[in-house]
Design a protein around this motif. Structure first.
Motif, short mmCIF file in Angstrom:
data_model
loop_
_atom_site.label_atom_id
_atom_site.label_comp_id
_atom_site.label_asym_id
_atom_site.label_seq_id
_atom_site.Cartn_x
_atom_site.Cartn_y
_atom_site.Cartn_z
N ILE A 18 58.10 95.16 4.00
CA ILE A 18 58.84 94.13 3.25
C ILE A 18 60.32 94.37 3.51
O ILE A 18 60.89 95.38 3.11
N GLY A 19 60.96 93.42 4.17
CA GLY A 19 62.35 93.55 4.58
C GLY A 19 62.44 94.11 5.99
O GLY A 19 61.55 94.84 6.46
N PHE A 20 63.53 93.72 6.68
CA PHE A 20 63.72 94.20 8.05
C PHE A 20 65.18 94.51 8.30
O PHE A 20 65.81 93.99 9.22
N PHE A 49 58.05 91.42 7.29
CA PHE A 49 58.50 90.10 6.85
C PHE A 49 59.92 90.21 6.30
O PHE A 49 60.22 91.06 5.47
N GLU A 50 60.79 89.34 6.80
CA GLU A 50 62.21 89.34 6.43
C GLU A 50 62.62 87.94 6.02
O GLU A 50 62.40 86.97 6.76
N GLN A 51 63.22 87.80 4.83
CA GLN A 51 63.56 86.48 4.34
C GLN A 51 64.78 85.87 5.04
O GLN A 51 64.93 84.65 5.08
N GLY A 132 62.62 84.59 8.26
CA GLY A 132 62.46 83.39 7.45
C GLY A 132 61.20 83.42 6.62
O GLY A 132 60.70 82.37 6.21
N HIS A 133 60.68 84.61 6.38
CA HIS A 133 59.45 84.78 5.59
C HIS A 133 59.76 85.71 4.42
O HIS A 133 60.14 86.87 4.63
N GLU A 134 59.58 85.24 3.22
CA GLU A 134 59.89 86.01 2.01
C GLU A 134 58.61 86.44 1.31
O GLU A 134 57.76 85.60 0.99
N ARG A 155 56.08 83.54 1.63
CA ARG A 155 56.53 82.13 1.64
C ARG A 155 57.44 81.89 2.84
O ARG A 155 58.36 82.66 3.10
N SER A 156 57.19 80.79 3.54
CA SER A 156 58.04 80.40 4.66
C SER A 156 58.18 78.88 4.63
O SER A 156 57.71 78.21 3.70
N GLY A 157 58.80 78.33 5.67
CA GLY A 157 58.94 76.88 5.75
C GLY A 157 57.62 76.16 5.87
O GLY A 157 57.54 74.95 5.63
#
Length: 451
Positions: A18-20, A49-51, A132-134, A155-157
């Protein structure tokens, strides 16, 4: 708790990150190097996954002349694997600057250059990350009373998706810290957003800035604003008589040695507190002595010339701040006399530090299975794994928020390469994959099992 999904459910990753930021980039590199040498039975499946839409690390503080405060040798890999192709030296070679850097005779690169190194390294493992993925939630999957894997909602687009993991590594970084009752606004900033905010002032003529704080970022903000806006007054407000120099002497720097983590972790609580008191001046609210000298020299020169734009309101604190459409009304109070000085400014910048995100904030029901100490802090094993109920078979590893258990150096860049090797070694030692001496040697890069 969630029930086991049907047989056609998604792949269960060995590890989800979680996080990059730099820590999990280093984690991805360690995994990549391990998998390149390990057989298919020992390869670790992982995804991050990185928001953010792309890699970014403190972009708001990439001031053009600001330098790193750690040696370039404390990059993402060298202390774990000096032969790694992901090292800062390999980056310099790829950019055609290796000889120039050597001739520079400097251990401390520009911060903007080290950020470019991070981007370069992240791009080399981009197949392991989804930007772009939270991650918005984590739920336990129960089988026969035991949690064997976790369901990670992302969550993503494209909407929500659920991924499965046997282990998590949380590297969500720090959150900007503002004083209580102070809200950020168009004219009230945290230093983390400095450069983006300053660009919006282009074409205007600000007359005064106020910078609150006594650490490295505060001093850098003062110097930058003073240089960027040559007609504006810059007022530094802090509770000390002056900036305190960072203790970066050779003996004091031992607090950042990997061995210091072992020593701190094993120490009694009263010794932990004393070590923090003794060595806080290596990292917290301190400033490089060269920058202190430069600021004092500039202040004195302006006094001699009668052109004072650099003001230091010391032994004081900002006691009130109110934003209006065209300015900020601030009150600075002397800690000695109690005298209040009103100041109108175009912008107030709070260089008031950061706080770690609650590592259990995303975990929901899983968080209830994680143990805390008597002070409400997360209990963490030496291998950076959260202490959990026996029924939770999954490992949850932290890349930050471990100062209370592992000491000052544990979450810092100084320890990143070693830390990710220890986490990978822990994954292998816990039977994630059929372990072998060779696999563990690859994990920690030293020829011994990472503990």
């Amino acid at each position: 708790m969630s029930q086991v999904l049907p047989g056609d459910a998604p792949l269960v990753h060995d590890l989800i990150g979680i996080g990059f930021g730099p820590s999990n980039v280093a984690m991805a590199i360690a995994l990549s190097e391990h998998n390149a040498r390990a057989g298919s039975q020992e390869a670790v499946t992982a995804h991050f996954f990185e928001q953010q839409p792309n890699f970014g690390w403190h972009r708001g503080m990439l001031i053009d002349d600001a330098t790193m405060q750690v040696s370039f040798l404390k990059d993402l890999v060298t202390l774990r694997n000096p032969a790694s192709e992901f090292s800062f030296l390999c980056y310099l070679k790829s950019r055609g600057r290796l000889i120039d850097f050597i001739n520079h005779k400097n251990l401390f690169p520009l911060r903007v250059e080290f950020h470019d190194y991070f981007e370069w390294a992240a791009a080399k493992v981009e197949d392991m990350v989804s930007y772009g993925h939270e991650v918005v939630g984590v739920a336990p999957a129960l089988r026969d009373g035991v949690v064997e894997y976790l369901e990670v909602t992302v969550r993503s687009g494209e909407g929500l998706a659920v991924h499965r993991a046997r282990n998590l590594v949380i590297g969500t970084g720090l959150r900007p810290l503002m004083p209580k009752s102070v809200e950020r606004g168009d004219r009230i900033w945290h230093n983390s957003e400095l450069l983006a905010r300053v660009d919006a002032l282009e074409g205007t003529s600000p007359s005064r800035f106020i910078v609150v704080g006594a650490g490295q970022s505060a001093a850098e903000n003062v110097a930058f604003l003073h240089r960027r806006f040559p007609r504006a007054e810059v007022c530094a407000v802090f509770s000390r008589y002056g900036y305190s120099p960072a203790d970066d002497s050779s003996f004091a720097n031992r607090i950042f040695d990997p061995a210091a983590v072992d020593e701190y972790f094993a120490a009694p609580e009263n010794v932990k507190r004393r070590l923090m008191d003794y060595h806080g001046n290596t990292n917290y609210s301190v400033v490089d002595i060269d920058l202190i000298d430069d600021l004092y020299r500039q202040m004195y020169q302006e006094k001699v010339l009668g052109t004072e734009r650099l003001r230091f309101l010391n032994v004081s604190r900002l006691t009130d701040v109110e934003e209006t459409p065209d300015k900020v009304r601030a009150t600075v109070t002397s800690l000695v006399t109690g005298e209040e000085t009103p100041l109108d400014a175009d912008v107030v910048v709070f260089a008031t530090g950061y706080s770690p995100a609650d590592p259990l904030g995303l975990l929901g029901e899983v968080g209830d299975l994680c143990h805390r100490d008597d002070e409400g802090r997360v209990r963490v094993e030496r291998d950076y794994r959260i202490v959990t109920d026996p029924g939770l078979r999954c490992g949850i590893y932290l890349q930050g928020g471990t100062e209370h258990t592992h000491g000052i150096t544990s979450p810092l860049l100084s320890n990143t390469a070693i830390r990710v090797g220890e986490i990978l070694g822990s994954l292998l030692d816990r039977g994630l994959k059929p372990g072998s001496d060779e696999a563990r040697t690859v994990a920690d890069g030293t020829g011994s099992t990472a503990r």
